[in-house]
Design a protein around this motif. Structure first.
Motif, mmCIF file in Angstrom:
data_model
loop_
_atom_site.group_PDB
_atom_site.id
_atom_site.type_symbol
_atom_site.label_atom_id
_atom_site.label_comp_id
_atom_site.label_asym_id
_atom_site.label_seq_id
_atom_site.Cartn_x
_atom_site.Cartn_y
_atom_site.Cartn_z
ATOM 1 N N TRP A 6 0.855 -1.189 0.000
ATOM 2 C CA TRP A 6 0.000 0.000 0.000
ATOM 3 C C TRP A 6 0.890 1.238 0.000
ATOM 4 O O TRP A 6 2.063 1.171 0.392
ATOM 5 C CB TRP A 6 -0.945 0.024 1.219
ATOM 6 C CG TRP A 6 -0.261 -0.081 2.552
ATOM 7 C CD1 TRP A 6 -0.021 -1.239 3.253
ATOM 8 C CD2 TRP A 6 0.282 0.999 3.344
ATOM 9 N NE1 TRP A 6 0.647 -0.948 4.436
ATOM 10 C CE2 TRP A 6 0.843 0.419 4.517
ATOM 11 C CE3 TRP A 6 0.343 2.382 3.175
ATOM 12 C CZ2 TRP A 6 1.457 1.180 5.506
ATOM 13 C CZ3 TRP A 6 0.965 3.142 4.175
ATOM 14 C CH2 TRP A 6 1.501 2.537 5.320
ATOM 15 N N SER A 7 0.359 2.341 -0.450
ATOM 16 C CA SER A 7 1.077 3.609 -0.400
ATOM 17 C C SER A 7 0.033 4.715 -0.338
ATOM 18 O O SER A 7 -0.845 4.793 -1.216
ATOM 19 C CB SER A 7 1.967 3.757 -1.640
ATOM 20 O OG SER A 7 2.919 4.786 -1.435
ATOM 21 N N LYS A 8 0.095 5.539 0.686
ATOM 22 C CA LYS A 8 -0.887 6.615 0.945
ATOM 23 C C LYS A 8 -2.313 6.058 1.070
ATOM 24 O O LYS A 8 -3.273 6.730 0.682
ATOM 25 C CB LYS A 8 -0.877 7.673 -0.180
ATOM 26 C CG LYS A 8 0.468 7.872 -0.821
ATOM 27 C CD LYS A 8 1.165 9.100 -0.371
ATOM 28 C CE LYS A 8 2.482 9.232 -1.091
ATOM 29 N NZ LYS A 8 3.584 9.499 -0.190
ATOM 30 N N LEU B 147 -7.283 2.010 4.359
ATOM 31 C CA LEU B 147 -8.095 1.201 3.448
ATOM 32 C C LEU B 147 -7.480 -0.188 3.242
ATOM 33 O O LEU B 147 -8.187 -1.199 3.259
ATOM 34 C CB LEU B 147 -8.206 1.954 2.112
ATOM 35 C CG LEU B 147 -9.364 1.621 1.202
ATOM 36 C CD1 LEU B 147 -10.678 1.625 1.974
ATOM 37 C CD2 LEU B 147 -9.413 2.649 0.063
ATOM 38 N N ALA B 148 -6.161 -0.240 3.075
ATOM 39 C CA ALA B 148 -5.490 -1.525 2.864
ATOM 40 C C ALA B 148 -5.684 -2.425 4.086
ATOM 41 O O ALA B 148 -5.946 -3.619 3.964
ATOM 42 C CB ALA B 148 -4.007 -1.306 2.584
ATOM 43 N N HIS B 149 -5.573 -1.826 5.276
ATOM 44 C CA HIS B 149 -5.716 -2.625 6.497
ATOM 45 C C HIS B 149 -7.167 -3.013 6.768
ATOM 46 O O HIS B 149 -7.434 -4.096 7.284
ATOM 47 C CB HIS B 149 -5.063 -1.903 7.678
ATOM 48 C CG HIS B 149 -3.583 -1.749 7.500
ATOM 49 N ND1 HIS B 149 -2.929 -0.543 7.598
ATOM 50 C CD2 HIS B 149 -2.640 -2.650 7.174
ATOM 51 C CE1 HIS B 149 -1.644 -0.729 7.348
ATOM 52 N NE2 HIS B 149 -1.451 -1.997 7.087
ATOM 53 N N ASP B 150 -8.098 -2.148 6.387
ATOM 54 C CA ASP B 150 -9.514 -2.526 6.479
ATOM 55 C C ASP B 150 -9.764 -3.757 5.610
ATOM 56 O O ASP B 150 -10.498 -4.664 5.979
ATOM 57 C CB ASP B 150 -10.431 -1.391 5.976
ATOM 58 C CG ASP B 150 -10.532 -0.241 6.975
ATOM 59 O OD1 ASP B 150 -10.083 -0.418 8.126
ATOM 60 O OD2 ASP B 150 -11.048 0.829 6.592
ATOM 61 N N ARG C 44 -8.417 -6.999 7.057
ATOM 62 C CA ARG C 44 -9.197 -7.415 8.219
ATOM 63 C C ARG C 44 -10.348 -8.326 7.761
ATOM 64 O O ARG C 44 -10.755 -9.229 8.473
ATOM 65 C CB ARG C 44 -9.750 -6.182 8.964
ATOM 66 C CG ARG C 44 -9.965 -6.427 10.445
ATOM 67 C CD ARG C 44 -10.195 -5.119 11.199
ATOM 68 N NE ARG C 44 -9.026 -4.247 11.135
ATOM 69 C CZ ARG C 44 -9.056 -2.943 10.842
ATOM 70 N NH1 ARG C 44 -10.205 -2.337 10.607
ATOM 71 N NH2 ARG C 44 -7.946 -2.247 10.804
ATOM 72 N N VAL C 45 -10.836 -8.081 6.531
ATOM 73 C CA VAL C 45 -11.908 -8.911 5.971
ATOM 74 C C VAL C 45 -11.307 -10.107 5.225
ATOM 75 O O VAL C 45 -11.716 -11.246 5.400
ATOM 76 C CB VAL C 45 -12.773 -8.067 4.995
ATOM 77 C CG1 VAL C 45 -13.951 -8.883 4.493
ATOM 78 C CG2 VAL C 45 -13.258 -6.801 5.668
ATOM 79 N N ARG C 46 -10.326 -9.822 4.369
ATOM 80 C CA ARG C 46 -9.642 -10.878 3.619
ATOM 81 C C ARG C 46 -8.497 -11.397 4.468
ATOM 82 O O ARG C 46 -7.341 -11.030 4.270
ATOM 83 C CB ARG C 46 -9.097 -10.299 2.307
ATOM 84 C CG ARG C 46 -10.101 -10.238 1.185
ATOM 85 C CD ARG C 46 -10.487 -11.586 0.628
ATOM 86 N NE ARG C 46 -9.367 -12.424 0.180
ATOM 87 C CZ ARG C 46 -8.914 -12.478 -1.066
ATOM 88 N NH1 ARG C 46 -9.466 -11.751 -2.010
ATOM 89 N NH2 ARG C 46 -7.911 -13.266 -1.390
#
Ligand code: 2NF
Length: 250
Positions: A87-89, A93-96, A99-101
């Motif tokens: 991820w970058s900036k 969102l990437a961590h959300d 958390r699902v995947r």
């Protein structure tokens, strides 16, 4: 008789996180016992000591990859092929999404990233203590500080270990969607191994409500495409990848 020592230097960045050592130990046990017990045994005491030994009693502007070598050896961890998410900036969102995947991994879903995320640390050559007052700011003081060198080192390993189809979440609501000075642009892209990475797919996400622009064809994303082409890695791109788009609505 106590020797007079100069007071610790005042740096421009915030100091070591209070209770750093205890937080590192607690996170190490939480990760290995609860988050990912299938990882197998890791010696959290040894890992905690190797972490602090990497920067205590050292000049916080002369940190090196070598300082973190033992820590890296104690925390090796295999991420399955096709499951790496850069991820970058787009940290939240990437961590959300992971958390699902739960089968996908950002660096912060691996042991060392999980332990260090959001913390600050540095020492001082004249003292065996951590500096809780201030630490070098990477822009204003020095780039070879213990914190930046740590993230460069673990990000490099994370990229070197990646295999199969790898993904990156990029922020399409800013002009430098792909930033060549970011960790992703400086470190991760250049440490992917073309022999085992089949393709990098970018998911370019726009903020809800912002004017939609086709960021996959923007010039910064094209720069990424060209870098990968030179490195013999196939590139693909999707604007507003559906499963992540859904997360932006909750
Ligand atoms: O704190 C983390 N968890 C972290 C920090 C740096 C790098 C994670 N990373 C890894 C992740 F695995 C991502 O794949 O690199 C990727 C994200 O880094 P990025 O630099 O591409 O993304 P940004 O959103 O631009 O930066 C993330 C955070 O790191 C800081 C920056 O201020 C932001 O808080 N940062 C970036 N470069 C440096 C540096 N050289 C830095 N902080 C200190 N020194």
């Amino acid at each position: 008789i106590l020797m007079w020592r100069p007071p610790p230097k005042q740096w421009k960045g915030e100091g070591t996180t209070a209770h750093l050592y205890e937080i590192l130990l607690g996170r190490c046990y939480t990760y290995t016992q609860i988050v990912r017990p299938e990882l197998g045994h890791k010696d959290c005491q040894k890992i905690g000591k190797a972490f602090t030994k990497a920067f205590l009693m050292k000049d916080p502007c002369s940190s090196t990859e070598q300082d973190y070598q033992l820590l890296m050896e104690l925390t090796d961890e295999a991420v399955p092929c096709d499951k790496t998410l850069f991820w970058s900036k787009s940290s939240e969102l990437a961590h959300d999404y992971t958390r699902v995947r739960r089968d996908m991994f950002t660096l912060e879903d691996t042991l060392l990233g999980y332990m260090a995320d959001g913390l600050k640390w540095c020492g001082d050559p004249g003292s065996s203590e951590m500096n809780y007052h201030s630490c070098p700011d990477w822009r204003e003081d020095c780039s070879n500080n213990p914190f930046s060198v740590f993230w460069n080192t673990v990000s490099k390993r994370f990229a070197e270990d990646a295999c199969g189809v790898v993904h990156v979440v990029l922020n399409g609501s800013i002009s430098n969607t792909f930033d060549e000075r970011s960790t992703f642009g400086r470190v991760e892209v250049f440490n992917l191994h073309p022999e085992k990475v089949n393709r990098l797919e970018a998911w370019v996400m726009h903020d809800i409500g912002s004017v939609h622009s086709d960021s996959c064809s923007s010039s910064s994303v094209n720069d990424l495409k060209q870098i990968l082409k030179r490195r013999n890695i196939t590139f693909s791109c999707q604007n507003n990848y559906g499963p992540i788009r859904l997360l932006q609505c909750v």
